[in-house]
Design a protein around this motif. Structure first.
Motif, PDB file in Angstrom:
ATOM      1  N   THR A  62     -13.334  31.090  13.865  1.00  0.00           N
ATOM      2  CA  THR A  62     -13.112  29.648  13.764  1.00  0.00           C
ATOM      3  C   THR A  62     -14.347  28.945  14.321  1.00  0.00           C
ATOM      4  O   THR A  62     -14.874  29.351  15.361  1.00  0.00           O
ATOM      5  CB  THR A  62     -11.870  29.246  14.569  1.00  0.00           C
ATOM      6  OG1 THR A  62     -10.744  29.960  14.064  1.00  0.00           O
ATOM      7  CG2 THR A  62     -11.618  27.740  14.479  1.00  0.00           C
ATOM      8  N   ARG A 125      -7.228  37.021  17.263  1.00  0.00           N
ATOM      9  CA  ARG A 125      -6.485  35.960  16.595  1.00  0.00           C
ATOM     10  C   ARG A 125      -5.710  35.163  17.642  1.00  0.00           C
ATOM     11  O   ARG A 125      -5.233  35.718  18.629  1.00  0.00           O
ATOM     12  CB  ARG A 125      -5.485  36.529  15.585  1.00  0.00           C
ATOM     13  CG  ARG A 125      -6.088  37.422  14.517  1.00  0.00           C
ATOM     14  CD  ARG A 125      -4.987  37.958  13.602  1.00  0.00           C
ATOM     15  NE  ARG A 125      -5.469  39.046  12.777  1.00  0.00           N
ATOM     16  CZ  ARG A 125      -5.405  40.331  13.115  1.00  0.00           C
ATOM     17  NH1 ARG A 125      -4.835  40.681  14.262  1.00  0.00           N
ATOM     18  NH2 ARG A 125      -5.883  41.257  12.316  1.00  0.00           N
ATOM     19  N   ARG A 277      -4.729  28.299   9.082  1.00  0.00           N
ATOM     20  CA  ARG A 277      -5.909  28.735   9.805  1.00  0.00           C
ATOM     21  C   ARG A 277      -6.891  27.568   9.913  1.00  0.00           C
ATOM     22  O   ARG A 277      -7.418  27.076   8.924  1.00  0.00           O
ATOM     23  CB  ARG A 277      -6.554  29.929   9.096  1.00  0.00           C
ATOM     24  CG  ARG A 277      -7.832  30.476   9.721  1.00  0.00           C
ATOM     25  CD  ARG A 277      -7.642  31.052  11.111  1.00  0.00           C
ATOM     26  NE  ARG A 277      -6.604  32.061  11.235  1.00  0.00           N
ATOM     27  CZ  ARG A 277      -6.771  33.355  10.968  1.00  0.00           C
ATOM     28  NH1 ARG A 277      -7.932  33.802  10.500  1.00  0.00           N
ATOM     29  NH2 ARG A 277      -5.773  34.205  11.141  1.00  0.00           N
TER      30      ARG A 277
END
Length: 314
Positions: A62, A125, A277
């Motif tokens: 990210t 994650r 996401r």
């Protein structure tokens, strides 16, 4: 309760001497007031070198800008942008973490002592209970390494955590309306706390933690919902009974103590079957994907819950 025996630390996992002295230099600069601030709410902008860990998912990270601007940290406000906007006055150094309770060696650890533990970078994650997710490169050390130093007693079954209370620096803790009862509290079963995936993070993206991400030290349990990741920890206690946890106390029908990511158990107000996401395509709907049991870490952690009803023990 399932038992877990932590692996023996091998020589390859010992912090290299150069990295150790890097951290000593960083802490000396912070203590001496020579650390530069990196803008509003970002905390200490210090490089934090660490070796790469085998505990790394092969997924796109990210963007750092999203990880440091889209946060839940109610001590600084309830909006996603509030922690970055409102945490500039928070002082993450000097810092100590008190470890007490059912242990043989109670102690208050300074930040320098914690950074001397074997740190590494792990890409995990992160799944928020609000059905959005990220992939984040954390730097930190296994919680078990700290627990080994304080020698848990045989009667210890749980580990509890507390966040700092500083209304003068954390505007979400001051004023007439308080969204939660302070201090923020969380807890793990002892076998969960000793699991090698359980991390105390001191950095992200190769730098010390920004204030809005939980500076200077926070918990990361990647198979659980993000609210378990208590930030700005000042106390860790070992107990015989299940400790209170803030969101479970606030809304027990919505937020369980275990908080394991489970696509089959919906939140009362939304589905947990899919997630969004964050990063790359916007915040709303364009990066939808299926939620994985235990956030994709089932092979590593499902054994901790053998025989448990994970619908009842959500």
């Amino acid at each position: 309760m399932p038992s877990y025996r932590p692996p023996r630390i091998v020589s390859s996992e010992i912090t290299p001497e150069a990295l150790f002295f890097n951290r000593r230099t960083f802490l000396g600069a912070a203590a001496g007031g020579g650390m530069l601030l990196a803008g509003s709410g970002t905390g200490l902008a210090a490089a934090l070198g660490a070796p790469k860990s085998k505990y790394t998912v092969d997924e796109d990270l990210t963007p750092e800008a999203d990880v440091t601007s889209y946060n839940n940290f109610y001590e600084f406000g309830t909006g996603k942008g509030d922690p970055a906007a409102n945490s500039n006055s928070f002082k993450p150094t000097p810092w100590t973490v008190k470890v007490d309770g059912l242990i043989g060696k109670p102690k208050e650890f300074g930040l320098e002592e914690l950074l001397a533990l074997p740190i590494e970078e792990r890409v995990y994650r992160m799944r928020c209970v609000e059905a959005w997710s990220m992939v984040i490169p954390w730097t930190g050390f296994q919680l078990s390494a700290l627990l080994d130093k304080v020698e848990p007693l045989g009667s210890a079954k749980y580990v509890s955590f507390e966040t700092v209370v500083r209304p003068s620096e954390m505007p979400g803790q001051s004023g007439f309306f308080q969204p939660l009862a302070w201090p923020y509290r969380e807890g793990l079963r002892l076998d969960e706390a000793r699991h090698p995936l359980t991390l105390l993070s001191v950095g992200v993206y190769g730098k010390t933690l920004p204030n809005q991400n939980g500076a200077p030290i926070r918990l990361v349990t990647p198979w659980k919902y993000g609210f378990k990741g208590i930030k700005s920890i000042v106390r860790i206690s070992l107990t015989e009974t299940q400790p209170p946890s803030t969101w479970n106390l606030s809304a027990p029908n919505e937020y369980g103590f275990f908080a394991n990511v489970n696509p089959a158990v919906d939140h009362p107000r939304w589905s947990q079957a899919t997630e969004n996401r964050i990063g790359g395509g916007g915040f709303f709907g364009s990066n939808r994907r299926d939620t994985l049991p235990f956030n994709g870490y089932a092979d590593e952690v499902a054994g901790l819950y053998a025989g448990m009803d994970l619908r009842a023990n959500y």
